[in-house]
Motif scaffolding. Sequence first.
Motif, PDB file in Angstrom:
ATOM      1  N   ARG A 275       0.833  -1.211   0.000  1.00 29.10           N
ATOM      2  CA  ARG A 275       0.000   0.000   0.000  1.00 29.10           C
ATOM      3  C   ARG A 275       0.864   1.257   0.000  1.00 29.10           C
ATOM      4  O   ARG A 275       0.560   2.230  -0.700  1.00 29.10           O
ATOM      5  CB  ARG A 275      -0.947   0.001   1.208  1.00 29.10           C
ATOM      6  N   ARG A 276       1.960   1.233   0.757  1.00 28.38           N
ATOM      7  CA  ARG A 276       2.854   2.395   0.788  1.00 28.38           C
ATOM      8  C   ARG A 276       3.542   2.584  -0.565  1.00 28.38           C
ATOM      9  O   ARG A 276       3.731   3.714  -1.039  1.00 28.38           O
ATOM     10  CB  ARG A 276       3.888   2.238   1.904  1.00 28.38           C
ATOM     11  N   ILE A 277       3.935   1.469  -1.183  1.00 31.68           N
ATOM     12  CA  ILE A 277       4.559   1.545  -2.502  1.00 31.68           C
ATOM     13  C   ILE A 277       3.575   2.121  -3.519  1.00 31.68           C
ATOM     14  O   ILE A 277       3.926   2.962  -4.354  1.00 31.68           O
ATOM     15  CB  ILE A 277       5.047   0.142  -2.943  1.00 31.68           C
ATOM     16  N   GLU A 278       2.320   1.686  -3.455  1.00 29.81           N
ATOM     17  CA  GLU A 278       1.301   2.167  -4.387  1.00 29.81           C
ATOM     18  C   GLU A 278       1.013   3.651  -4.187  1.00 29.81           C
ATOM     19  O   GLU A 278       0.657   4.355  -5.138  1.00 29.81           O
ATOM     20  CB  GLU A 278       0.032   1.329  -4.239  1.00 29.81           C
ATOM     21  N   GLN A 279       1.158   4.129  -2.961  1.00 30.00           N
ATOM     22  CA  GLN A 279       0.997   5.565  -2.728  1.00 30.00           C
ATOM     23  C   GLN A 279       2.076   6.358  -3.447  1.00 30.00           C
ATOM     24  O   GLN A 279       1.822   7.441  -3.985  1.00 30.00           O
ATOM     25  CB  GLN A 279       1.037   5.852  -1.220  1.00 30.00           C
ATOM     26  N   VAL A 280       3.291   5.812  -3.463  1.00 24.23           N
ATOM     27  CA  VAL A 280       4.402   6.495  -4.135  1.00 24.23           C
ATOM     28  C   VAL A 280       4.238   6.431  -5.654  1.00 24.23           C
ATOM     29  O   VAL A 280       4.474   7.426  -6.361  1.00 24.23           O
ATOM     30  CB  VAL A 280       5.748   5.873  -3.713  1.00 24.23           C
ATOM     31  N   THR A 281       3.843   5.248  -6.164  1.00 17.40           N
ATOM     32  CA  THR A 281       3.740   5.082  -7.616  1.00 17.40           C
ATOM     33  C   THR A 281       2.466   5.710  -8.180  1.00 17.40           C
ATOM     34  O   THR A 281       2.355   5.906  -9.397  1.00 17.40           O
ATOM     35  CB  THR A 281       3.778   3.590  -7.986  1.00 17.40           C
ATOM     36  N   GLY A 282       1.495   5.995  -7.320  1.00 13.82           N
ATOM     37  CA  GLY A 282       0.306   6.708  -7.768  1.00 13.82           C
ATOM     38  C   GLY A 282      -0.839   5.851  -8.238  1.00 13.82           C
ATOM     39  O   GLY A 282      -1.768   6.351  -8.888  1.00 13.82           O
ATOM     40  N   GLY A 283      -0.835   4.574  -7.932  1.00 21.37           N
ATOM     41  CA  GLY A 283      -1.960   3.723  -8.326  1.00 21.37           C
ATOM     42  C   GLY A 283      -1.723   2.278  -7.965  1.00 21.37           C
ATOM     43  O   GLY A 283      -0.639   1.896  -7.482  1.00 21.37           O
ATOM     44  N   GLU A 284      -2.745   1.449  -8.179  1.00 21.98           N
ATOM     45  CA  GLU A 284      -2.650   0.031  -7.854  1.00 21.98           C
ATOM     46  C   GLU A 284      -1.655  -0.672  -8.777  1.00 21.98           C
ATOM     47  O   GLU A 284      -1.645  -0.433  -9.990  1.00 21.98           O
ATOM     48  CB  GLU A 284      -4.017  -0.647  -7.989  1.00 21.98           C
ATOM     49  N   LEU A 285      -0.846  -1.513  -8.186  1.00 26.22           N
ATOM     50  CA  LEU A 285       0.132  -2.279  -8.957  1.00 26.22           C
ATOM     51  C   LEU A 285      -0.354  -3.688  -9.264  1.00 26.22           C
ATOM     52  O   LEU A 285       0.130  -4.325 -10.211  1.00 26.22           O
ATOM     53  CB  LEU A 285       1.463  -2.352  -8.202  1.00 26.22           C
ATOM     54  N   PHE A 286      -1.302  -4.192  -8.463  1.00 29.33           N
ATOM     55  CA  PHE A 286      -1.806  -5.552  -8.656  1.00 29.33           C
ATOM     56  C   PHE A 286      -3.322  -5.575  -8.490  1.00 29.33           C
ATOM     57  O   PHE A 286      -3.871  -4.834  -7.667  1.00 29.33           O
ATOM     58  CB  PHE A 286      -1.175  -6.523  -7.648  1.00 29.33           C
ATOM     59  N   VAL A 287      -3.971  -6.399  -9.282  1.00 34.38           N
ATOM     60  CA  VAL A 287      -5.399  -6.662  -9.088  1.00 34.38           C
ATOM     61  C   VAL A 287      -5.521  -8.008  -8.397  1.00 34.38           C
ATOM     62  O   VAL A 287      -4.787  -8.952  -8.709  1.00 34.38           O
ATOM     63  CB  VAL A 287      -6.164  -6.660 -10.417  1.00 34.38           C
ATOM     64  N   ARG A 288      -6.420  -8.110  -7.457  1.00 32.97           N
ATOM     65  CA  ARG A 288      -6.579  -9.316  -6.651  1.00 32.97           C
ATOM     66  C   ARG A 288      -7.803 -10.087  -7.090  1.00 32.97           C
ATOM     67  O   ARG A 288      -8.830  -9.508  -7.438  1.00 32.97           O
ATOM     68  CB  ARG A 288      -6.679  -8.934  -5.171  1.00 32.97           C
ATOM     69  N   SER A 289      -7.691 -11.408  -7.071  1.00 31.11           N
ATOM     70  CA  SER A 289      -8.807 -12.285  -7.390  1.00 31.11           C
ATOM     71  C   SER A 289      -8.698 -13.535  -6.528  1.00 31.11           C
ATOM     72  O   SER A 289      -7.754 -13.676  -5.740  1.00 31.11           O
ATOM     73  CB  SER A 289      -8.790 -12.665  -8.870  1.00 31.11           C
ATOM     74  N   ARG A 290      -9.633 -14.445  -6.693  1.00 28.24           N
ATOM     75  CA  ARG A 290      -9.584 -15.687  -5.905  1.00 28.24           C
ATOM     76  C   ARG A 290      -8.363 -16.521  -6.240  1.00 28.24           C
ATOM     77  O   ARG A 290      -7.879 -17.295  -5.403  1.00 28.24           O
ATOM     78  CB  ARG A 290     -10.849 -16.507  -6.167  1.00 28.24           C
ATOM     79  N   SER A 291      -7.861 -16.392  -7.453  1.00 31.64           N
ATOM     80  CA  SER A 291      -6.705 -17.198  -7.871  1.00 31.64           C
ATOM     81  C   SER A 291      -5.371 -16.562  -7.512  1.00 31.64           C
ATOM     82  O   SER A 291      -4.324 -17.166  -7.713  1.00 31.64           O
ATOM     83  CB  SER A 291      -6.764 -17.447  -9.382  1.00 31.64           C
ATOM     84  N   GLY A 292      -5.399 -15.319  -6.995  1.00 29.65           N
ATOM     85  CA  GLY A 292      -4.144 -14.675  -6.612  1.00 29.65           C
ATOM     86  C   GLY A 292      -4.108 -13.217  -7.041  1.00 29.65           C
ATOM     87  O   GLY A 292      -5.123 -12.527  -7.007  1.00 29.65           O
ATOM     88  N   VAL A 293      -2.932 -12.763  -7.466  1.00 31.22           N
ATOM     89  CA  VAL A 293      -2.774 -11.373  -7.906  1.00 31.22           C
ATOM     90  C   VAL A 293      -2.109 -11.344  -9.274  1.00 31.22           C
ATOM     91  O   VAL A 293      -1.356 -12.253  -9.632  1.00 31.22           O
ATOM     92  CB  VAL A 293      -1.951 -10.536  -6.905  1.00 31.22           C
TER      93      VAL A 293
END
Length: 319
Positions: A39-57
Amino acid sequence: MQLELRHLEAVRAIAEAGSLGRAAMRLGVSQPALSAQLRRIEQVTGGELFVRSRSGVAPTPLGEFVLSAARRVLGEMDALTAGTRAAAPHPTLRLGCVLLVLVDRLFAYLEEELPGHEVDITTEHSATTLTRMLGAGKYDAILYGEVGDHEVPLPDGVAARTLIPKEPACVRLSATHPLAVQEEIELADLAGETWTALTDDDDGGPEAMTDVCLQAGFTPKLRYRIADRKMRWELIAAGRAISMCQPTSPHVEGTVLRPLAGDPLTERIRIAWNRAAVTEQRAGLLYRAAGRAYLDSIPNNTFYRAWWEARPELHPVLV
């Protein structure tokens, strides 16, 4: 906050593992801690880096961009580290090992074969983790196993040598188990048993064990995944599970080790090293130390000593 190498390593680990849980295990941190770091990394990069699902990311488009940059930067740092270590007069040998029995005896022989050299040995539960860290320059050499026909993929710039081309898998069970009185056990007689294994068996073991059990007429029931060796042995001694083991495993109070009739499942032991960090001579000395440690463990079990002595073509060449 500024991005650091550890943040790039976290992004790469999540992408390669495909889930936060597996990535956390490989990085040696808790899943909540890794989630907070992401979450801290995503704050720096400015957006979500991974999408999550039942099978993983899976990486988002932004995640793919950051991941590509992370791999490039980390690759350059790994090359720098390997180069400086190779130029050092007597660098520390950083050895990573899966929990093989011979590791317990390896220290003394490394001191004899590499006198005056500092050796740093770390154990891991995953062959995938070992090879990834070898490729990243965090280990100079690794010692690992492959079960059945499985081959662990190795990164570029790595050489490998087989130490033990074949050893039979055995079964450890409670000394009070009805089959404990037998000198060898038919695999089919273990149908219905509860099994325990390591937390992250990616050496081909689970797949190979399932295949041979299916050939014997049953599907193995794996209930417990336990990394701690002592805890696994206590579980077996209590009669709550059985486990595949190396034939060189030591005696454990309350348990017995028995060979499987016909050797339906076998393993090999290999050594791999980074060519930029380990010379051929040093790799040969590591091979010799590991071979001596393995030979030292053979007398643990009478049945295996006889099996081994009848197969000289499998013996390591230690000249």
